[in-house]
Design an enzyme around this catalytic site. Structure first.
Site, short mmCIF file in Angstrom:
data_model
loop_
_atom_site.label_atom_id
_atom_site.label_comp_id
_atom_site.label_asym_id
_atom_site.label_seq_id
_atom_site.Cartn_x
_atom_site.Cartn_y
_atom_site.Cartn_z
CG ASN A 251 -0.20 -0.10 2.52
OD1 ASN A 251 0.61 0.76 2.82
ND2 ASN A 251 -0.46 -1.16 3.28
CG ASP A 320 -5.64 -5.43 6.39
OD1 ASP A 320 -5.04 -5.53 7.48
OD2 ASP A 320 -6.25 -4.40 6.04
CE LYS A 330 8.84 -10.19 -15.30
NZ LYS A 330 9.34 -9.65 -16.54
CG PHE A 363 -1.34 5.29 13.70
CD1 PHE A 363 -0.48 5.09 14.76
CD2 PHE A 363 -1.35 6.54 13.09
CE1 PHE A 363 0.36 6.09 15.21
CE2 PHE A 363 -0.51 7.55 13.52
CZ PHE A 363 0.35 7.33 14.58
CE LYS A 377 -9.80 0.21 11.48
NZ LYS A 377 -9.19 0.95 10.39
CE LYS A 381 -7.29 -3.39 14.28
NZ LYS A 381 -6.28 -3.78 13.31
#
Ligand code: CTP
Length: 469
Positions: A251, A320, A330, A363, A377, A381
């Site tokens: 990401n 995730d 490859k 975060f 969250k 968590k």
């Protein structure tokens, strides 16, 4: 989900103390910012500080000019003292030009009423000898004082630092080792020399330490010290999930926020372990700072299981999902677009044991409904604090609201998603954080450089006690 209940501004406390005056002034709309709110790099923590740099007579004396410049650019006041031998390598004028401050050489050539080596000793908040020759270290260790530099060092009662630089055999000589030990026992911070090609042509120990390392260790010696004795683990950046030997899923997180948090915690005295995704550049080697690069989310979890932390700040954006299979070599495009079935990665924060006394800060990267999702969250968590920031383009949401009006109504309402600030936190230089606490309170760290946001977040983390779990 219960609504976050009250506004409790994180503010910009200086050296960890929020002032009630500041809170009232912010509520009234006044813009009061502590100096730390503008810091965009660790060296800015030296802004306004008074540093004496003592340059002694080795070839590395020329490097001291760059050090003086680094500190001056960071906003410190820098006054330089040269020994006579240092002045054979570099002139006082060089330092005066770079720092805009007087440079001192001879005890006798400026007959003024003031005794300058004493007034400089009163002025300095830290005294740094760089480079420190074997001779000067010996003088320091034995209390010899026969020139400006040595009398100044004897008189200074601020933090003293020395960065030795010399031939490796001089460094290894029993006399030098004994002198270094004496100085260390007296509380002088010794900045270990590096290994490499020396001025004499030999290769070995004795190169002046990296200048950024010297600059940062100086900053730490002047830091608030409010994290001394605390083991802090920080994660940063995106993980990479390979689907063949060349390509991966990831990401857009760069790791800048995590890096800033790790550096700020270290400057405040913490023992820091930074576990970072592969795109995060390794920071300079520093005592009390461990850097570990990992590739995948599974690697990140495995690395954290080995870290003995009291506080974990999960600023990383671990992937995730991962490709269910990794093909070796490859994958060639001739076979058409491959199908990539995904498998779920472990949730790292949920997987780590909640040992007593451990503080967990997460975060939340959200593209909408920031506070509600952050609070969800925190509960899901089992965290002590969540710092929410915006990631990705804003979707839908409420019309812009004035910041202070929202704060005033916060006793009873969950505020709308924040609309001010720089928008997407990923890859940005600034961040705007919303802090959600376990007891339902929330507060805001207004938009500022990521390092300053990290500093303000630590002001809050410092005051938290781990929840009874
Ligand atoms: N996190 C984690 N393990 C993961 C993913 C995220 O521990 N596999 C941590 C992040 O480091 C962050 C917090 O969980 O501190 C929230 O991460 P975020 O990406 O906002 O949320 P996710 O848990 O991934 O959930 P979603 O993607 O559905 O928003």
């Amino acid at each position: 989900m219960s609504a976050p209940k009250s506004h409790n501004p994180a503010g910009e406390p200086r050296r960890g103390h929020a002032s009630p005056h500041h809170d009232r002034a912010e509520a009234a709309g006044a813009k009061i910012q502590s100096p730390s709110a503008s810091w965009s790099s660790p060296l800015h923590s030296l802004s306004g500080r008074r540093l004496a740099l003592v340059v002694t007579g080795g070839v590395a004396a020329y490097k001291a000019a760059e050090l003086a410049r680094m500190w001056t650019r960071a906003g410190a006041e820098v006054r330089v003292v040269l020994t006579e031998n240092a002045a054979r390598f570099i002139t006082p004028l060089t330092f005066e030009s770079l720092t805009g401050q007087p440079a001192y050489l001879d005890m006798w050539d400026r007959p003024q009423f003031e005794i300058e080596h004493i007034s400089l000793a009163n002025w300095a908040e830290a005294a740094v000898v760089a480079p420190a020759t074997a001779d000067f270290l010996a003088k320091m260790a034995h209390g010899l004082a026969d020139d400006f530099a040595s009398t100044f060092m004897l008189a200074a009662d601020c933090p003293l630092l020395a960065a030795p630089a010399m031939n490796s055999r001089m460094l290894a000589a029993p006399a030098t080792r004994a002198n270094l030990q004496t100085l260390a026992e007296r509380g002088v911070t010794l900045i270990a020399p590096g290994t490499g090609q020396l001025a004499c042509g030999e290769v070995g120990d004795g190169r002046l330490a990296d200048l950024e390392t010297i600059a940062l260790i100086t900053a730490r010696s002047l830091g608030p010290g409010d994290f001394v004795g605390r083991a802090v683990a920080v994660t940063a950046g995106s993980t990479r999930e390979p689907w063949d030997d060349i390509r991966f899923l990831a990401n857009r997180s760069t790791g800048r926020m995590g890096l800033a948090l790790a550096q700020a915690a270290w400057l405040r005295g913490a023992d820091v372990t930074l576990v970072a995704g592969p795109a995060v550049p390794a920071p300079p080697a520093l005592p009390g700072f461990t850097f570990q690069a990992v590739e995948t989310t599974v690697d990140l979890l495995a690395a954290l299981r080995e870290v003995d932390f009291q506080t974990l700040i999960m600023a990383a954006a671990p992937a995730d999902f991962r490709p269910a299979e990794r093909t070796s070599g490859k994958i060639k495009k001739g076979g058409g677009a491959p199908l990539l079935p995904l498998a779920a990665n472990p949730d790292i924060l949920k997987s780590l044991p909640r040992e007593p006394g451990r503080l967990f800060v997460g975060f939340a990267a959200e593209d909408d409904d920031l506070l509600r999702r952050a609070e969800a969250k925190l509960r899901d968590k089992d965290l002590d604090l969540v710092a929410a920031n915006r990631a990705g383009p804003r979707r839908g949401g409420a019309p812009p609201q004035p910041r202070h009006g929202r704060a005033a109504s916060a006793e009873t309402e969950v505020p709308s998603p924040p609309t001010s600030g720089s928008g997407d936190a990923f890859a940005a230089a600034d961040n705007h954080l919303w802090l959600v606490f376990r007891d339902g309170r929330w507060s805001e760290i207004t938009v500022r450089p990521k390092f300053a946001a990290a500093w303000a977040l630590l002001d809050v983390v410092r005051t938290l006690r781990p929840a009874d779990r």
